[in-house]
Write an enzyme that holds these catalytic residues in place. Structure first.
Site, mmCIF file in Angstrom:
data_model
loop_
_atom_site.group_PDB
_atom_site.id
_atom_site.type_symbol
_atom_site.label_atom_id
_atom_site.label_comp_id
_atom_site.label_asym_id
_atom_site.label_seq_id
_atom_site.Cartn_x
_atom_site.Cartn_y
_atom_site.Cartn_z
ATOM 1 N N ASP A 143 0.865 -1.187 0.000
ATOM 2 C CA ASP A 143 0.000 0.000 0.000
ATOM 3 C C ASP A 143 0.897 1.231 0.000
ATOM 4 O O ASP A 143 2.071 1.149 0.355
ATOM 5 C CB ASP A 143 -0.898 0.009 1.245
ATOM 6 C CG ASP A 143 -2.156 0.852 1.049
ATOM 7 O OD1 ASP A 143 -3.245 0.274 0.880
ATOM 8 O OD2 ASP A 143 -2.048 2.102 1.051
ATOM 9 N N HIS A 178 -19.585 -5.377 -15.164
ATOM 10 C CA HIS A 178 -19.779 -5.309 -13.718
ATOM 11 C C HIS A 178 -20.455 -3.976 -13.445
ATOM 12 O O HIS A 178 -19.823 -2.992 -13.145
ATOM 13 C CB HIS A 178 -18.410 -5.388 -13.026
ATOM 14 C CG HIS A 178 -18.498 -5.527 -11.540
ATOM 15 N ND1 HIS A 178 -19.346 -6.400 -10.904
ATOM 16 C CD2 HIS A 178 -17.813 -4.908 -10.552
ATOM 17 C CE1 HIS A 178 -19.173 -6.298 -9.599
ATOM 18 N NE2 HIS A 178 -18.257 -5.402 -9.360
HETATM 19 N N1 APR Z 1 -0.588 1.900 -4.598
HETATM 20 C C1 APR Z 1 -0.954 1.055 -3.601
HETATM 21 N N2 APR Z 1 -2.055 1.225 -2.858
HETATM 22 C C2 APR Z 1 -2.830 2.282 -3.115
HETATM 23 C C3 APR Z 1 -2.526 3.191 -4.158
HETATM 24 C C4 APR Z 1 -1.345 2.971 -4.908
HETATM 25 N N3 APR Z 1 -0.969 3.774 -5.896
HETATM 26 N N4 APR Z 1 -3.496 4.139 -4.169
HETATM 27 C C5 APR Z 1 -4.381 3.827 -3.198
HETATM 28 N N5 APR Z 1 -3.979 2.701 -2.566
HETATM 29 C C6 APR Z 1 -4.609 2.013 -1.437
HETATM 30 C C7 APR Z 1 -5.192 2.963 -0.398
HETATM 31 O O1 APR Z 1 -4.174 3.544 0.419
HETATM 32 C C8 APR Z 1 -6.132 2.031 0.365
HETATM 33 O O2 APR Z 1 -5.488 1.449 1.491
HETATM 34 O O3 APR Z 1 -5.707 1.241 -1.850
HETATM 35 C C9 APR Z 1 -6.458 0.939 -0.665
HETATM 36 C C10 APR Z 1 -7.931 0.876 -1.020
HETATM 37 O O4 APR Z 1 -8.605 0.456 0.112
HETATM 38 P P1 APR Z 1 -10.048 1.014 0.539
HETATM 39 O O5 APR Z 1 -10.062 2.490 0.449
HETATM 40 O O6 APR Z 1 -10.415 0.346 1.827
HETATM 41 O O7 APR Z 1 -10.994 0.488 -0.646
HETATM 42 P P2 APR Z 1 -11.602 -0.985 -0.829
HETATM 43 O O8 APR Z 1 -12.947 -1.042 -0.207
HETATM 44 O O9 APR Z 1 -10.595 -1.991 -0.427
HETATM 45 O O10 APR Z 1 -11.823 -1.013 -2.412
HETATM 46 C C11 APR Z 1 -10.709 -1.040 -3.281
HETATM 47 O O11 APR Z 1 -11.791 -2.421 -4.889
HETATM 48 O O12 APR Z 1 -13.943 -3.233 -5.016
HETATM 49 C C12 APR Z 1 -13.059 -2.254 -5.475
HETATM 50 O O13 APR Z 1 -14.467 -0.360 -5.963
HETATM 51 C C13 APR Z 1 -13.508 -0.863 -5.074
HETATM 52 O O14 APR Z 1 -11.952 0.340 -6.444
HETATM 53 C C14 APR Z 1 -12.202 -0.108 -5.141
HETATM 54 C C15 APR Z 1 -11.170 -1.164 -4.721
#
Ligand code: APR
Length: 274
Positions: free
Chosen positions: A33, A175
């Site tokens: 992350d 989707h």
């Molecule tokens: N590199 C790595 N991680 C990243 C990056 C990046 N460039 N940009 C964002 N993130 C991380 C964020 O820091 C966060 O921890 O991606 C994570 C996303 O987690 P959540 O906000 O909890 O979202 P989530 O519910 O897991 O959904 C993620 O999956 O189902 C799909 O529509 C949903 O697009 C969304 C994705």
């Protein structure tokens, strides 16, 4: 363990996928992350549950990609989720940039891996990952149909008061609004649901399935579903890691199949090591 899965995005979907991979004993897991400390903290927390959950998966967290080298699979969940009132397509500009950068990094360190895309809007993000990775089409697949089919199966089981294990369902297409649940291929103990329910009830379940993600977003308010999406991504990973050759609905690049070209669409896919 002899298998290694990277999960990019240590948020709701990613961390839950890591937990399921470990608790099913499928692989070691690297959580990545951009937020410092979060993938490391969640990986350590999951490792500390291992003696109780009785698995030997090794979990690590990272903010860079060196630790992901040699992964068999990378599950990409990085990006922003929906909030109430948003469609999956509203995420496109933010998530396209993220998925492009992530897929390129994964390809650099694990040039032989298979990408399972979860970030939305799913079909478009598959295309972004396909181009950014340079991988052949059989190594870039999207998670949507397994989730949508699981939702449809859950609703069928609730409606008929039967075990979910007796249900089988196929949801293909996009989707989102273009999702295509297939009642004729959806069965309970082998019997099509068209023989078990009146048409208006099937229509209601189909409608609930197509809006299944929005229903959860409306309840959670701060984000979108993650338990079932993580389960679905891990079912796909398991089929690949164990070379099961399992037929699952997945987003795949079509090159003439069904008359479509150059589009990722949900179709039946035989998932195994290749
Ligand atoms: N590199 C790595 N991680 C990243 C990056 C990046 N460039 N940009 C964002 N993130 C991380 C964020 O820091 C966060 O921890 O991606 C994570 C996303 O987690 P959540 O906000 O909890 O979202 P989530 O519910 O897991 O959904 C993620 O999956 O189902 C799909 O529509 C949903 O697009 C969304 C994705």
């Amino acid at each position: 363990m002899d298998k290694k899965v990277t999960v990019v995005g240590a948020g709701h979907v990613g961390a839950t996928a890591a937990q399921r991979l470990a608790e099913k004993g499928l692989s070691d897991v690297v959580l990545v992350d951009i937020i410092e400390g979060v993938p490391q903290g969640k990986a350590l927390d999951l490792m500390e549950a291992a003696p109780i959950e009785k698995h030997d998966s090794h979990l690590t967290g990272a903010n860079a990609y060196e630790a992901t080298a040699g992964s068999d699979i990378a599950i990409i969940t990085a990006g922003i989720p929906r909030k109430p009132g948003m469609s999956r397509d509203d995420l496109i500009s933010t998530n396209a940039g993220i998925v492009k950068q992530v897929a390129a990094q994964i390809a650099k360190y694990s040039p032989e891996c298979i990408l399972i895309i979860v970030s939305n809007p799913l079909d478009a993000m598959c295309h972004v990952a396909y181009e950014a990775s340079g991988f052949p089409k059989n190594r870039v697949i999207g998670m949507a149909g397994v989730l949508d089919s699981a939702r449809f199966r859950s609703f069928i089981a609730m409606e008929l008061n039967v075990s979910v294990e007796n249900t089988h369902a196929f949801v293909l297409g996009g989707h989102g609004d273009t999702m295509v649940p297939l009642p004729r291929y959806s069965t309970v103990a082998g019997i099509p649901i068209t023989e078990l329910m009146p048409a208006d009830r099937i229509d209601a379940l189909v409608d609930r399935t197509a809006n299944g993600g929005a229903e959860i977003v409306g309840l959670l308010k701060t984000g979108s579903a993650y338990y079932a999406p993580a389960s679905a991504a891990v079912e796909m990973a398991e089929a690949i890691l164990k070379d099961k050759k399992k037929i699952l609905p997945c987003a795949a690049l079509l090159e003439g199949e069904y008359g479509y070209n150059d589009l990722f669409i949900g179709v039946p896919v035989k998932l195994g090591a290749g």
